[in-house]
Design a protein around this motif. Structure first.
Motif: not given
Lengths: 476, 476
Positions: A348-352, A359-363, B209-216, B240-243
């Motif tokens: 998983k990664l979080k874009i910004s 973030t850097l994805p994966g183990r 954010h991790s809550w949201i990322q953990s779902f599809e 992802y994108s606020t607006l």
């Protein structure tokens, strides 16, 4: 001043399971209610900005963190509290039997670490890994911050001693950790008796102005102190007039001590221009044949002032540092974060908007490369499994790369917990301090200087870079 | 979010007697060996510099301090440690039976206090008053610092809520005190579950954010959260994108909640230009008929940014504040000191090259004067006994004076301990918070502004001034 064994490695925290942001618990209940409690997650702890405009961080806090994790469970009074907060009975029943079953990888305490590189890798159920976020951040951010600050002060002081005097201005009970982290980073001793007792670190300290003021005159106060502490006496000489009263009285007492077969250990300056007073005091002492009497100095010192005093050839043997050590002062927090890297083995990664915050994805794993002289060349971040990349690239300017095939390599992350069981002995502060010293010696000086330190190279393996790019594209 | 009663007023500190600088113990043994253990001393706690370039300090930490003092004794394992450190058997025997027998005067927790004015007055044997120095400074300096910072943030926020989110970047276990002090200073709630549990303060928090990322996908993650928390759901919209994604998905979920008779409580912005995103998000929500949905904002906020956002009419209802609250940030320590004022009823002062660092001699009291409208006019420092001065003078420019005969007056210092016995109930954080709010309302706004606040008048009684001048002359 002597070293005793640590009496208590367990944590101060009586309630570690609720030493957390409330949302970790609401999210945990959410995962539970969503039937996801057994899903797996992998989180990374890392930081982005170097504190103090410096070039590195000394990793500390691991032993306190491990002690807390080893004792992590929910107690009845905590569950009652959570019930009052509206948490559901079925979730509380789950928490009642909750035990950590996590895998943790980390560098050794005292390791020299750099931005973006995973420091802790935590794997386990989505609930347990989430619940630990705040605890991990709170302990590692702070102790690493202070160990780093201490290492800078010790670097400036060189062979001279650095003693932590900070407890009175420390941020509350954080002062206990600060004094321990200071030792890990390079401080030689602490005035913090609690920390010395709990952590087995050397304690140090002699007298305050109130001792001197409480006697009819300064000379009497010095004589009395020398009588009770003939072998560890450091006289504070600035209560009335440093050069007209304090140092002359100290000389009188030193001469009386010599007659009884003892030696005055030192004098302490705590105000005024320390370079000026140290030079004048040194001359007065030397003229009296007291070359062996050391000079200690304190008063709002930090690494830059220590460096300045030394560059002025101030004859100071021991620096007492306080507020500017134990609070981090100009950088009172390390910005470490704890980010999701994988769910059920899916990276998983979080874009910004800010590419540096993606973030850097994966183990992942971290490898350190050494030059022929043993010095650190740079670090590479790899996928933990099946990553045979022979090139590491700059995280944001991939045209910059290094071929790492010719370097000697070492893994930075080692198993700390496996299925919730400790894999290592808790390191003592002195052991972590020794390791920090060894590692800092291998860091090139250009990364240690205070002004515009050279940026240490941290690259991404080609395989990790491809994964990041692929996931970023997919999300767009 | 609900308030529960405090479970545990006693301190985190298992070893309060050795939560001290080592030199307090060496001096204590010195007094003991000098046969002076029953001599009396009086110490003042006060500070000289206002933090944050501000105009006042909110006094906090009293309840934690009292809890520690009430439990102050040396335990066997501590005495063993001190023995290893070289303390003598006769002194350790004395410490074994040591119980505090002190008198302590202090303002109520939450009081608004000013430089140079004695805040704590501690009287007792020379040993017990000396031993407490570090403990008093550590607890009061830090908690007062954070209560003051919180009060500034709340002052900027006005009717909007301020929530402490700081634990992850707090200075280690000091975070527990920080969150309590934040409530005393004016924060409405905290994310710090430990502090909420121990201190009975309101807890708050929803998702990361991790809550949201953990779902599809984001919408699914929002739906699930709303399902589990239908009445306290604040959705984080910037993953992802606020607006384009976050707010539209929040609106979809809010509409679905309405159908089931619930209301979305709010959305949270955690990145980007908060003023811009708040305005755009507000419009999207309002256009969807969701005027009742609140907007929370977080990300490196402090009192100046809150003020700026409000002056830009950013429609933010709740400010989440973290690092810049719980560490004090630009001022990470209050410079409080603990100075000897009398020995055996004989007033003492410490002179300094810097006249502003010369201490105030003798047992003292503090009187606050009020204007006709009830607002604070200024404070006067008097000798505690037989001081009928009707004029108070500027401490360093005595030609500046105030005739205080026409003002309504109140004593600021009240008995907290008498012969070691508690004289007051431990105030709860909510009670101290209420008191702080009342008192801050009586402080004129010119002392509360962030830029060049007006200096609050603190004068010395003529009698105290004469004593200081007489002793200063005598020492020269």
């Amino acid at each position: 001043m002597s070293i005793v064994h640590s009496r208590k490695q367990s944590s101060l925290l009586e309630h570690p399971a609720i030493y957390t942001d409330f949302y970790e618990l609401t999210m945990a209940q959410g995962y539970f209610l969503a039937g996801r409690k057994d899903e797996r997650a992998c989180f990374d702890y890392f930081f982005r900005d170097l504190p103090f405009d410096g070039g590195y961080v000394v990793f500390a806090g691991l032993s306190d963190l491990i002690a807390v994790l080893d004792d992590f469970r929910f107690h009845e009074d905590e569950l009652d509290y959570l019930s009052e907060q509206g948490f559901r009975e079925e979730f509380l029943r789950y928490l009642r039997d909750f035990r950590l079953n996590i895998d943790v990888m980390a560098p050794r305490e005292g390791e020299v670490v750099f931005p973006y590189s995973p420091i802790l890798r935590v794997e386990g159920s989505i609930i347990e890994t989430q619940l630990l976020e705040t605890l991990i951040l709170n302990i590692l951010n702070f102790e690493s911050l202070i160990a780093t600050k201490a290492s800078r002060m010790k670097y400036a002081a060189g062979e001279r001693k650095v003693i932590d005097f900070g407890l009175r201005r420390a941020q509350g009970y954080g002062g206990i950790q600060a004094s321990k982290a200071a030792i890990i980073g390079g401080a030689d001793a602490t005035s913090n008796t609690y920390s010395s007792f709990v952590h087995g670190t050397p304690a140090s300290g002699t007298m305050a102005h109130s001792w001197i003021q409480s006697f009819e005159d300064e000379l009497t106060s010095f004589r009395k102190y020398a009588e009770f502490y003939p072998d560890s006496c450091i006289l504070l000489v600035d209560t009335y007039s440093t050069l007209e009263s304090g140092v002359p009285n100290a000389i009188t007492v030193a001469k009386e001590m010599e007659e009884k077969g003892h030696r005055l250990k030192g004098i302490r300056l705590d105000s005024g221009d320390l370079a000026y007073f140290a030079r004048k005091a040194r001359k007065q002492l030397d003229d009296a044949g007291l070359e062996y009497v050391k000079i200690a100095a304190s008063n709002q010192l930090d690494e830059r002032l220590i460096k300045s005093l030394i560059s002025q050839h101030a004859p100071i043997d021991l620096f007492g540092v306080g507020t500017r050590l134990v609070t981090g002062y100009e950088t009172p927090a390390l910005d470490g974060v704890y980010k999701l890297a994988a769910i059920n083995d899916e990276p998983k990664l979080k874009i910004s908007e800010n590419v540096e915050k993606t973030t850097l994805p994966g183990r992942k794993k971290v490898v350190r490369y050494r030059e022929n002289n043993g010095r650190f060349h740079g670090d590479g971040i790899f996928l933990a499994d099946n990553d045979d990349s022979t090139i590491i690239r700059h995280p944001f300017y991939p045209a910059k790369y290094t071929d790492i095939t010719s370097f000697e390599a070492e893994s930075l992350l080692h198993p700390v917990m496996k299925n919730g069981d400790l894999q290592v002995d808790l390191p003592s502060p002195s052991k972590s301090a020794r390791y920090a010293r060894e590692r800092l010696e291998k860091l090139n000086p250009e990364h240690k200087r205070f002004e515009n330190p050279h940026i240490y190279k941290v690259g991404l393996s080609e395989k990790l870079l491809h994964l990041r790019n692929r996931l970023t594209e997919k999300m767009k």
